[in-house]
Design an enzyme around this catalytic site. Structure first.
Site, PDB file in Angstrom:
ATOM      1  N   LYS A 221     -40.552  21.838  44.278  1.00 21.92           N
ATOM      2  CA  LYS A 221     -40.497  22.612  43.107  1.00 21.92           C
ATOM      3  C   LYS A 221     -40.743  21.866  41.837  1.00 21.92           C
ATOM      4  O   LYS A 221     -40.285  20.941  41.727  1.00 21.92           O
ATOM      5  CB  LYS A 221     -39.131  23.427  42.857  1.00 21.92           C
ATOM      6  N   ARG A 231     -37.676  32.654  32.377  1.00 24.39           N
ATOM      7  CA  ARG A 231     -36.409  32.332  31.504  1.00 24.39           C
ATOM      8  C   ARG A 231     -36.272  33.376  30.579  1.00 24.39           C
ATOM      9  O   ARG A 231     -35.051  33.424  30.280  1.00 24.39           O
ATOM     10  CB  ARG A 231     -36.717  30.885  31.002  1.00 24.39           C
ATOM     11  N   LYS A 244     -36.920  20.152  32.446  1.00 24.09           N
ATOM     12  CA  LYS A 244     -36.005  19.889  33.754  1.00 24.09           C
ATOM     13  C   LYS A 244     -36.839  18.697  34.338  1.00 24.09           C
ATOM     14  O   LYS A 244     -36.744  18.751  35.743  1.00 24.09           O
ATOM     15  CB  LYS A 244     -36.147  21.420  34.445  1.00 24.09           C
ATOM     16  N   GLU A 260     -40.107  15.311  50.000  1.00 19.14           N
ATOM     17  CA  GLU A 260     -39.047  16.312  49.716  1.00 19.14           C
ATOM     18  C   GLU A 260     -38.927  17.274  50.664  1.00 19.14           C
ATOM     19  O   GLU A 260     -37.947  17.730  50.965  1.00 19.14           O
ATOM     20  CB  GLU A 260     -39.316  17.052  48.556  1.00 19.14           C
ATOM     21  N   LYS A 275     -43.388  25.959  44.960  1.00 14.06           N
ATOM     22  CA  LYS A 275     -43.206  26.444  43.808  1.00 14.06           C
ATOM     23  C   LYS A 275     -43.927  25.702  42.705  1.00 14.06           C
ATOM     24  O   LYS A 275     -43.089  24.483  42.470  1.00 14.06           O
ATOM     25  CB  LYS A 275     -41.896  27.092  43.742  1.00 14.06           C
ATOM     26  N   SER A 301     -43.278  33.646  37.775  1.00 13.10           N
ATOM     27  CA  SER A 301     -43.573  34.933  36.540  1.00 13.10           C
ATOM     28  C   SER A 301     -44.940  34.687  35.811  1.00 13.10           C
ATOM     29  O   SER A 301     -45.227  35.460  35.378  1.00 13.10           O
ATOM     30  CB  SER A 301     -42.216  34.710  35.677  1.00 13.10           C
ATOM     31  N   TYR A 340     -44.044  39.204  42.286  1.00  9.09           N
ATOM     32  CA  TYR A 340     -43.547  40.389  41.644  1.00  9.09           C
ATOM     33  C   TYR A 340     -44.504  41.438  41.701  1.00  9.09           C
ATOM     34  O   TYR A 340     -44.340  42.723  41.481  1.00  9.09           O
ATOM     35  CB  TYR A 340     -43.452  39.902  39.880  1.00  9.09           C
TER      36      TYR A 340
HETATM   37  N1  PBG Z   1     -33.778  27.339  39.040  1.00 15.46           N
HETATM   38  C1  PBG Z   1     -33.938  28.602  38.958  1.00 15.46           C
HETATM   39  C2  PBG Z   1     -35.197  29.353  39.165  1.00 15.46           C
HETATM   40  N2  PBG Z   1     -35.574  29.953  40.429  1.00 15.46           N
HETATM   41  C3  PBG Z   1     -36.783  30.623  40.149  1.00 15.46           C
HETATM   42  C4  PBG Z   1     -37.211  30.086  38.843  1.00 15.46           C
HETATM   43  C5  PBG Z   1     -38.771  30.614  38.438  1.00 15.46           C
HETATM   44  C6  PBG Z   1     -39.205  31.723  39.042  1.00 15.46           C
HETATM   45  C7  PBG Z   1     -40.411  32.365  38.249  1.00 15.46           C
HETATM   46  O1  PBG Z   1     -40.769  31.867  37.390  1.00 15.46           O
HETATM   47  O2  PBG Z   1     -40.887  33.403  38.646  1.00 15.46           O
HETATM   48  C8  PBG Z   1     -36.298  29.495  38.161  1.00 15.46           C
HETATM   49  C9  PBG Z   1     -36.690  28.716  37.155  1.00 15.46           C
HETATM   50  C10 PBG Z   1     -36.738  27.360  36.784  1.00 15.46           C
HETATM   51  O3  PBG Z   1     -36.201  26.666  37.557  1.00 15.46           O
HETATM   52  O4  PBG Z   1     -36.650  26.966  35.353  1.00 15.46           O
HETATM   53 MG    MG Z   2     -34.925  17.640  47.517  1.00 18.53          MG
END
Ligand code: PBG
Ligand code: MG
Length: 353
Positions: A221, A231, A244, A260, A275, A301, A340
């Protein structure tokens, strides 16, 4: 000016004698276009197909009854009260979408530094899991494990002196996963990117006798700008302090993604995820080729918002862009995609028969 689309140029399929009729026909033995000459011929050589089995549908939850709230940055996506989420679960069943993913918008009054609401066995996610499972036990439910919908600072873990604590966070994530699994969640999906959380969650589930609960690890991720609208949807956009990057991956890396993923598999992940999706299709391909594991991608998203916004402006054909983007994940080797677009795409797939 908006590009005109939607009216295909009328093309006739290649006539049998075209070559003979052309005085200066090229002397070509190989003509790749032969296999594209008609729809039936294209169907015969098609290498990848998208089906409704490939779709996981993320839903946003909100407290209340009979409530549906448009997410401003995701046209066509709403936050749903639990009863409305149950109605969407019914729609998913009818569309033969195998699995839903649940994400809560938490009331600001319930957010705190530690994200304590995450481990409340009666939080919004757990309520929705129970309600959906009661009416539709045959649909799969995936729950995200991370603290960001519940923390006042919008981070996925506990913070001390501006640092995200790893091991202390993992302990909380295990408790979060357990309340979700006890509520009836089928797939636990840790999205927090703490080290060691998959092993800890697996151990917790097994110790509790929840041997059949699967883990889909958000294994690779990335720290991405494409999560912006999410968010907004869960209400952490305004509260998030900083970024993050000390836990989510650097978008420059792919070898690191393999390390990972390997760790999460070793720790007990049943399925792995990459992701975001479309900007990381190379990573999806490498992960699938290297590990031959059930591999999923999250069309996040921001990816949804880009296509939806351009379509709403008349800048591209939204339906075709949607289907093309989803098929791209299959081509890259994904076994499925969180999107989505899931209900819309499933409707289209079923209309095509
Ligand atoms: N950790 C939470 C999480 N789980 C899924 C998403 C994003 C999903 C999306 O953008 O559709 C996030 C956001 C983030 O890590 O800030
Ligand atoms: Mg890991």
């Amino acid at each position: 000016m908006a590009i005109k689309y939607g009216r295909p140029i009328e093309l006739r399929e290649v006539s049998r004698r075209e070559g003979a009729a052309v005085p200066h026909a090229l002397d070509l033995t190989v003509r790749p276009r032969r296999n594209r000459k008609a729809e039936w011929a294209r169907r015969m050589v098609r290498e990848n197909v998208l089906t409704t089995d490939d779709l996981i549908w993320p839903l946003f939850l909100i407290d209340g009854h009979n409530k549906r709230e448009q997410v401003a940055s995701m046209p066509g996506v709403e936050r749903l009260s639990v009863d409305q989420a149950v109605r969407e679960a019914e729609r998913a069943m009818k569309l033969t979408i195998p699995c839903l993913a649940l994400f809560p918008y938490t009331e600001p009054s319930l957010r705190d530094e530690e994200g304590s609401e995450a481990t409340n066995p009666n939080n919004l996610v757990c309520q929705a899991v129970r309600a959906i499972k009661k009416e539709f036990p045959e649909i799969g439910i995936l729950c995200d494990v991370a603290l960001d919908p519940f923390t006042s600072h919008g981070h996925d873990g506990l913070i001390s002196d501006g640092r995200i604590l790893n091991d202390e966070t993992v302990a909380v994530l295990v408790r979060q996963a357990l309340v979700q699994a006890e509520a009836g969640c089928d797939i636990i999906a840790p999205s927090d990117m703490m080290d060691g959380r998959v092993a800890a969650i697996r151990e917790g589930l097994d110790r509790t006798g929840l041997l059949d609960v699967q883990i889909m690890a958000y294994a690779a991720k990335y720290a991405s700008a494409f999560y912006g609208p999410f968010r907004d949807a869960i209400g952490s956009a305004k509260t998030l302090t900083g970024d993050k990057r000390t836990y989510q991956m650097d978008s420059a890396n792919t070898d690191e993604a393999l390390r990972e993923v390997e760790l999460d598999i070793t720790e007990g992940a049943d399925m792995v995820m990459v992701k975001p999706g479309m900007p990381y299709l190379d990573v999806v391909r490498r992960v699938k080729d290297t590990f031959a594991m059930p591999t999923f991608a999250y069309q996040v998203s921001g990816e949804y918002a880009m296509i939806a916004a351009a379509a709403n402006n008349g800048w591209l054909d939204g339906e075709r862009a949607m289907m093309e983007s989803l098929l791209a994940f299959k081509r890259a080797g994904a076994d499925g995609v969180l999107s989505y677009f899931a209900p819309k795409a499933a409707e289209k797939l079923r209309a095509q028969g």
